[in-house]
Write a protein that holds these residues in place. Sequence first.
Motif, PDB file in Angstrom:
ATOM      1  N   MET A   1       0.839  -1.174   0.000  1.00 49.82           N
ATOM      2  CA  MET A   1       0.000   0.000   0.000  1.00 49.82           C
ATOM      3  C   MET A   1       0.887   1.241   0.000  1.00 49.82           C
ATOM      4  SD  MET A   1      -3.112   0.966  -0.025  1.00 49.82           S
ATOM      5  CE  MET A   1      -3.821   2.561   0.051  1.00 49.82           C
ATOM      6  N   ALA A   2       0.432   2.233  -0.727  1.00 48.76           N
ATOM      7  CA  ALA A   2       1.202   3.468  -0.851  1.00 48.76           C
ATOM      8  C   ALA A   2       1.142   4.276   0.441  1.00 48.76           C
ATOM      9  CB  ALA A   2       0.652   4.290  -1.991  1.00 48.76           C
ATOM     10  N   ASN A   3       2.243   4.974   0.735  1.00 51.45           N
ATOM     11  CA  ASN A   3       2.304   5.839   1.905  1.00 51.45           C
ATOM     12  C   ASN A   3       2.194   7.310   1.539  1.00 51.45           C
ATOM     13  OD1 ASN A   3       2.659   3.763   3.760  1.00 51.45           O
ATOM     14  ND2 ASN A   3       4.849   3.662   3.308  1.00 51.45           N
ATOM     15  N   ILE A   4       2.642   7.630   0.329  1.00 50.99           N
ATOM     16  CA  ILE A   4       2.668   9.025  -0.096  1.00 50.99           C
ATOM     17  C   ILE A   4       1.274   9.439  -0.578  1.00 50.99           C
ATOM     18  CG2 ILE A   4       3.707  10.608  -1.779  1.00 50.99           C
ATOM     19  CD1 ILE A   4       6.170   8.711  -1.677  1.00 50.99           C
ATOM     20  N   LYS A   5       0.904  10.670  -0.236  1.00 53.05           N
ATOM     21  CA  LYS A   5      -0.438  11.164  -0.543  1.00 53.05           C
ATOM     22  C   LYS A   5      -0.748  11.127  -2.048  1.00 53.05           C
ATOM     23  CE  LYS A   5      -3.445  15.054   0.611  1.00 53.05           C
ATOM     24  NZ  LYS A   5      -3.503  16.391   1.205  1.00 53.05           N
ATOM     25  N   SER A   6       0.210  11.557  -2.865  1.00 56.81           N
ATOM     26  CA  SER A   6      -0.022  11.575  -4.317  1.00 56.81           C
ATOM     27  C   SER A   6      -0.166  10.151  -4.873  1.00 56.81           C
ATOM     28  CB  SER A   6       1.105  12.307  -5.034  1.00 56.81           C
ATOM     29  OG  SER A   6       2.338  11.648  -4.829  1.00 56.81           O
ATOM     30  N   ALA A   7       0.560   9.204  -4.295  1.00 55.62           N
ATOM     31  CA  ALA A   7       0.456   7.807  -4.741  1.00 55.62           C
ATOM     32  C   ALA A   7      -0.912   7.232  -4.382  1.00 55.62           C
ATOM     33  CB  ALA A   7       1.562   6.975  -4.111  1.00 55.62           C
ATOM     34  N   LYS A   8      -1.433   7.620  -3.214  1.00 53.84           N
ATOM     35  CA  LYS A   8      -2.777   7.170  -2.818  1.00 53.84           C
ATOM     36  C   LYS A   8      -3.825   7.724  -3.779  1.00 53.84           C
ATOM     37  CE  LYS A   8      -1.779   6.689   2.098  1.00 53.84           C
ATOM     38  NZ  LYS A   8      -2.016   7.191   3.452  1.00 53.84           N
TER      39      LYS A   8
END
Length: 87
Positions: A1-8
């Motif tokens: 799962m992504a941690n960075i806001k833009s990746a989410k």
Amino acid sequence: MANIKSAKKRIKVINAKTAVNKKRKSEVKTYIKRFNDAVDANNFDEAKELLRLVEKKLYKAAAKNTIHKNAASRRVSRLSKKLNAAM
């Protein structure tokens, strides 16, 4: 799962676009199936109408980058060829 806001956000956007593309492809397949059924039943008037509709749907999907434009043209060409051979 992504941690960075833009990746989410990208994950959300990709999921939304995937759903739209899946819906478009499914709709095209349904109309192609109806067209094939009409041709097999020698119902050429209905088949001509469906061919126009399928052509419109395929080119619209190509314009929206759901499928490649050459793939759309190829499918339309094959369906037209099938209708002309059956008539």
